[in-house]
Design a protein around this motif. Structure first.
Motif, PDB file in Angstrom:
ATOM      1  N   LEU A   1      16.363 -10.617  50.559  1.00 21.77           N
ATOM      2  CA  LEU A   1      17.045 -11.799  50.032  1.00 21.77           C
ATOM      3  C   LEU A   1      17.252 -11.603  48.524  1.00 21.77           C
ATOM      4  O   LEU A   1      16.285 -11.406  47.788  1.00 21.77           O
ATOM      5  CB  LEU A   1      16.201 -13.055  50.287  1.00 21.77           C
ATOM      6  CG  LEU A   1      16.715 -14.354  49.645  1.00 21.77           C
ATOM      7  CD1 LEU A   1      18.093 -14.732  50.191  1.00 21.77           C
ATOM      8  CD2 LEU A   1      15.738 -15.496  49.877  1.00 21.77           C
TER       9      LEU A   1
ATOM     10  N   VAL B   1      18.776 -17.742  55.494  1.00 19.17           N
ATOM     11  CA  VAL B   1      17.969 -16.575  55.109  1.00 19.17           C
ATOM     12  C   VAL B   1      18.317 -15.412  56.057  1.00 19.17           C
ATOM     13  O   VAL B   1      18.582 -15.629  57.239  1.00 19.17           O
ATOM     14  CB  VAL B   1      16.437 -16.844  55.074  1.00 19.17           C
ATOM     15  CG1 VAL B   1      16.081 -17.855  54.002  1.00 19.17           C
ATOM     16  CG2 VAL B   1      15.928 -17.286  56.419  1.00 19.17           C
TER      17      VAL B   1
ATOM     18  N   THR C   1      10.306 -10.373  54.311  1.00 18.16           N
ATOM     19  CA  THR C   1      11.515 -10.481  53.485  1.00 18.16           C
ATOM     20  C   THR C   1      11.196 -10.059  52.056  1.00 18.16           C
ATOM     21  O   THR C   1      10.308 -10.627  51.426  1.00 18.16           O
ATOM     22  CB  THR C   1      12.058 -11.933  53.488  1.00 18.16           C
ATOM     23  OG1 THR C   1      12.327 -12.303  54.840  1.00 18.16           O
ATOM     24  CG2 THR C   1      13.349 -12.047  52.679  1.00 18.16           C
TER      25      THR C   1
ATOM     26  N   ILE D   1      12.154 -10.277  48.370  1.00 17.04           N
ATOM     27  CA  ILE D   1      12.925 -11.249  47.586  1.00 17.04           C
ATOM     28  C   ILE D   1      13.116 -10.710  46.166  1.00 17.04           C
ATOM     29  O   ILE D   1      12.138 -10.374  45.489  1.00 17.04           O
ATOM     30  CB  ILE D   1      12.205 -12.613  47.540  1.00 17.04           C
ATOM     31  CG1 ILE D   1      11.936 -13.112  48.970  1.00 17.04           C
ATOM     32  CG2 ILE D   1      13.025 -13.644  46.769  1.00 17.04           C
ATOM     33  CD1 ILE D   1      11.003 -14.305  49.044  1.00 17.04           C
TER      34      ILE D   1
END
Ligand code: ADP
Length: 308
Positions: free
Chosen positions: A74, A126, A187, A189
């Protein structure tokens, strides 16, 4: 002197738990050490080369991300109007496979979005495993534009008990926990604040007015928001200090020179994805046997079409 990309990354990273003063970050910084002219190369030439190399690296990293199917990425972009969010997204992502990459631009929430908790609309966007998701503006707007214009809160209707500094503190906690949850579940980030100076914004807004091919980009709303520059900078400082965490750090990118911003963002992103240490999935012994059989079958001449 070779380019020290790790150093570039740490120069822009906001260390978790520190108080941020934006005046310590120069928006016009060309990160001189890294871009020092070498053998006649200008900073612009070095930045272009870095962008090219990083794009290539990103292309490979993206394929590994897709093949390994264990993580998602992300990428959050924040910055004042004209800071170059769209252009950076376009340049950095141009080496990627569009089918495993998605860009979401967040505007003023719709009536339905306003009727939910503030993180609701972002949750739905997301990226899934193997994919790169880019947020062009994000849930950080809910602690930036909404903080600068608290009247927007009226439409969000937080519980009446929540107001003033306590409300923003709670939102920072919500965001940190949201990101922690994502990070713990695979994820990566990476958050970029494109740090533009007020003087450069003025130049870019005037350019939009003067250049017929850019006039469509000019919005009176941008001028209105410019009047709140000091309030925005204060809100950004609070955000950067409270939400740069070990699992989701902020990178402050000098944005007055577009070539610097694009190259540095691409380089940091490529380095961060590489740091996941992804590899192609290992083929199990059973699959390896099946693949060997498939190979033999493909190589066998077909009696019906002997020319194959
Ligand atoms: P951009 O400037 O991103 O190219 P726009 O000119 O349409 O696109 O601006 C989008 C606007 O939406 C910005 O002014 C931004 O502050 C606003 N916005 C985004 N998210 C929110 C939010 N959660 N609440 C209120 N306003 C928001």
């Amino acid at each position: 002197m070779p380019l020290d990309r790790g150093r570039l990354l740490s120069q822009c990273r906001v260390p978790p738990g520190t108080r941020v003063r934006l005046r310590d970050f120069d928006p016009a910084d060309e990160l001189s050490l890294e871009f020092a002219p070498v053998a006649g190369a200008t900073p612009k030439m070095r930045a272009r080369q870095l962008l090219e190399d990083s794009r290539e690296q990103l292309g490979v990293a993206q394929e590994l991300l897709w093949a390994s199917d264990t993580h998602s990425v992300l990428v959050v972009f924040q910055g004042m109007d004209t800071a170059g969010k769209d252009g950076t997204v376009k340049h950095v992502m141009s080496g990627m496979n569009p089918s495993a990459c998605e860009v979401h631009a967040f505007k003023v929430p719709s009536a339905e979005e306003f009727s939910h908790n503030f993180l609701w609309r972002y949750w739905q966007r997301v990226p899934g495993r193997g994919r790169i998701g880019i947020f062009n503006r994000s849930y950080y707007e809910d602690v930036l534009v909404v903080r600068v214009h608290p009247e927007l809160l009226g439409r969000q209707r937080p519980r009446p008990a929540l107001s003033g500094p306590k409300l923003w503190q709670q939102r920072f906690e919500d965001i940190n926990q949201f990101e922690h949850h994502l990070a713990r579940n695979g994820t990566l980030i990476v958050k970029f604040f494109l740090n533009l100076s007020k003087a450069e914004q003025k130049r870019r807004l005037l350019e939009r007015l003067d250049d017929r091919s850019k006039r469509w980009k000019f919005s009176l709303a941008d001028l209105k928001e410019r009047a709140y520059w000091t309030e925005y900078m204060a809100a950004y400082q609070a955000v950067l200090g409270a939400t740069s965490t070990a699992w989701a750090p902020w990178y402050v990118i000098p944005a007055d020179h577009k070539h610097v911003a694009r190259a540095v963002v691409a380089s940091i992103l490529a380095e961060r994805i590489d740091s996941l240490g992804l590899s192609y999935p290992v083929v199990s012994p059973g699959d390896a046997r099946a693949q060997a059989a498939a190979r033999r079958q493909l190589l066998r001449r077909s009696p019906r079409s002997p020319s194959e």
